[in-house]
Design a protein around this motif. Structure first.
Motif, mmCIF file in Angstrom:
data_model
loop_
_atom_site.group_PDB
_atom_site.id
_atom_site.type_symbol
_atom_site.label_atom_id
_atom_site.label_comp_id
_atom_site.label_asym_id
_atom_site.label_seq_id
_atom_site.Cartn_x
_atom_site.Cartn_y
_atom_site.Cartn_z
ATOM 1 N N UNK A 190 7.960 -3.123 11.249
ATOM 2 C CA UNK A 190 9.039 -1.816 11.744
ATOM 3 C C UNK A 190 8.902 -0.339 10.685
ATOM 4 N N UNK A 191 8.871 -0.913 9.427
ATOM 5 C CA UNK A 191 8.702 -0.688 7.902
ATOM 6 C C UNK A 191 7.962 -0.447 7.202
ATOM 7 N N UNK A 192 7.438 0.677 7.245
ATOM 8 C CA UNK A 192 5.931 1.119 6.285
ATOM 9 C C UNK A 192 6.371 0.757 4.897
ATOM 10 N N UNK A 193 5.293 0.315 4.151
ATOM 11 C CA UNK A 193 4.985 0.017 2.651
ATOM 12 C C UNK A 193 6.316 0.989 1.774
ATOM 13 N N UNK A 194 6.224 0.897 0.525
ATOM 14 C CA UNK A 194 6.551 2.187 -0.550
ATOM 15 C C UNK A 194 6.115 2.224 -0.928
ATOM 16 N N UNK A 195 4.978 3.655 -1.148
ATOM 17 C CA UNK A 195 4.211 3.804 -1.294
ATOM 18 C C UNK A 195 4.343 4.936 -2.641
ATOM 19 N N UNK A 196 3.948 4.909 -3.573
ATOM 20 C CA UNK A 196 4.318 5.944 -4.837
ATOM 21 C C UNK A 196 4.031 7.285 -4.098
ATOM 22 N N UNK A 197 4.982 8.040 -4.475
ATOM 23 C CA UNK A 197 4.455 9.095 -3.782
ATOM 24 C C UNK A 197 4.760 9.961 -5.355
ATOM 25 N N UNK A 198 5.608 9.864 -6.143
ATOM 26 C CA UNK A 198 5.706 9.865 -7.373
ATOM 27 C C UNK A 198 5.390 9.258 -8.592
ATOM 28 N N UNK A 199 4.798 8.881 -9.908
ATOM 29 C CA UNK A 199 4.377 8.371 -10.213
ATOM 30 C C UNK A 199 5.467 8.434 -11.543
ATOM 31 N N UNK A 200 6.145 6.928 -11.668
ATOM 32 C CA UNK A 200 7.269 6.490 -13.046
ATOM 33 C C UNK A 200 6.495 5.587 -13.377
ATOM 34 N N UNK A 201 6.968 6.357 -14.512
ATOM 35 C CA UNK A 201 6.947 3.960 -15.678
ATOM 36 C C UNK A 201 7.746 3.456 -15.749
ATOM 37 N N UNK A 202 9.521 4.317 -15.242
ATOM 38 C CA UNK A 202 10.282 3.511 -15.341
ATOM 39 C C UNK A 202 10.334 2.378 -14.666
ATOM 40 N N UNK A 203 10.693 1.062 -15.445
ATOM 41 C CA UNK A 203 10.582 -0.339 -14.907
ATOM 42 C C UNK A 203 11.700 -0.935 -14.207
ATOM 43 N N UNK A 207 12.833 1.467 -11.874
ATOM 44 C CA UNK A 207 12.547 1.949 -10.037
ATOM 45 C C UNK A 207 11.384 0.826 -10.150
ATOM 46 N N UNK A 208 9.808 0.735 -10.602
ATOM 47 C CA UNK A 208 9.404 -0.236 -10.545
ATOM 48 C C UNK A 208 9.909 -1.639 -9.653
ATOM 49 N N UNK A 209 10.965 -2.380 -10.562
ATOM 50 C CA UNK A 209 11.553 -3.171 -10.329
ATOM 51 C C UNK A 209 12.005 -3.360 -8.681
ATOM 52 N N UNK A 210 12.954 -2.623 -8.478
ATOM 53 C CA UNK A 210 13.310 -1.932 -7.220
ATOM 54 C C UNK A 210 12.368 -1.927 -5.703
ATOM 55 N N UNK A 211 11.352 -0.791 -6.407
ATOM 56 C CA UNK A 211 10.020 -0.276 -5.245
ATOM 57 C C UNK A 211 10.082 -1.827 -5.001
ATOM 58 N N UNK A 212 9.884 -2.502 -5.848
ATOM 59 C CA UNK A 212 8.394 -3.580 -5.299
ATOM 60 C C UNK A 212 10.106 -4.757 -4.818
ATOM 61 N N UNK A 213 10.668 -4.899 -5.254
ATOM 62 C CA UNK A 213 11.724 -5.556 -4.099
ATOM 63 C C UNK A 213 11.670 -5.022 -2.831
ATOM 64 N N UNK A 214 12.075 -3.725 -2.425
ATOM 65 C CA UNK A 214 12.571 -3.516 -0.861
ATOM 66 C C UNK A 214 10.834 -3.505 -0.670
ATOM 67 N N UNK A 215 10.345 -3.230 -1.319
ATOM 68 C CA UNK A 215 8.614 -3.788 -0.362
ATOM 69 C C UNK A 215 8.712 -5.040 0.077
ATOM 70 N N UNK A 216 9.082 -6.036 -0.776
ATOM 71 C CA UNK A 216 8.782 -7.562 0.119
ATOM 72 C C UNK A 216 9.714 -7.566 0.091
ATOM 73 N N UNK A 217 11.115 -6.748 0.306
ATOM 74 C CA UNK A 217 12.277 -7.607 1.329
ATOM 75 C C UNK A 217 13.407 -6.256 2.087
ATOM 76 N N UNK A 218 12.931 -5.613 2.379
ATOM 77 C CA UNK A 218 12.959 -4.269 3.143
ATOM 78 C C UNK A 218 13.439 -4.741 4.882
ATOM 79 N N UNK A 219 12.142 -5.625 4.755
ATOM 80 C CA UNK A 219 12.669 -5.225 6.414
ATOM 81 C C UNK A 219 13.572 -6.720 7.197
ATOM 82 N N UNK A 220 13.783 -7.852 6.205
ATOM 83 C CA UNK A 220 15.076 -8.831 5.488
ATOM 84 C C UNK A 220 16.112 -8.254 5.841
ATOM 85 N N UNK A 221 16.203 -7.014 4.321
ATOM 86 C CA UNK A 221 16.911 -6.450 4.385
ATOM 87 C C UNK A 221 17.695 -5.807 5.270
#
Length: 137
Positions: free
Chosen positions: A1-14, A16-30
């Motif tokens: 159903x969901x695609x992974x969260x690609x990094x279209x924009x590069x960011x070094x902000x920790x 944003x990285x933490x939130x992206x990682x969380x949603x990549x792992x738990x997005x479908x369940x959420x």
């Protein structure tokens, strides 16, 4: 159903990285948890957050607010005012069902993410305050 969260924009902000990682792992369940509580509107809420994370270069105030609102939804906070004094709206969910157990785990994990984001902000602010002191020396 969901695609992974690609990094279209590069960011070094920790944050944003933490939130992206969380949603990549738990997005479908959420999405499933939000749908359990709020139907298709709940699913759409999570998908909008994920869409904004794909395009973001930093975690802005709007997205942070949406994360807090999602946590409130998952923790059934917005429904307290809508319920009768006997909290009859909680009858819709069986407390012993596996879905409710997963909902509780996802809510706790999202809370931990929000705490992590806050702590990263404090670290960032502390670093920003320390930089002028080093320049003066």
């Amino acid at each position: 159903m969901l695609r992974t969260l690609p990094n279209r924009t590069l960011s070094t902000e920790p944050q944003l990285s933490a939130v992206r990682a969380h949603f990549a792992e738990h997005g479908t369940a959420l999405c499933n948890a939000a749908k359990l509580i709020d139907g298709d509107a709940g699913t759409a809420r999570v998908l909008r957050i994920m869409s904004s994370l794909r395009e973001a270069s930093r975690l802005d105030r709007t997205t942070r607010g949406k994360l807090v609102d999602l946590h409130r939804l998952l923790s059934l906070d917005p429904f307290i005012d809508a319920c009768e004094p006997d909290f009859s709206c909680y009858v819709l969910l069986d407390p012993e069902s596996p879905e409710v157990e997963e909902l509780c785990l996802l809510t706790d994990q999202l809370f931990e993410l929000l705490v992590e984001i806050g702590e990263l902000d404090e670290d960032h602010d502390a670093l920003a305050l320390a930089l002028p002191a080093e320049d003066a020396a």
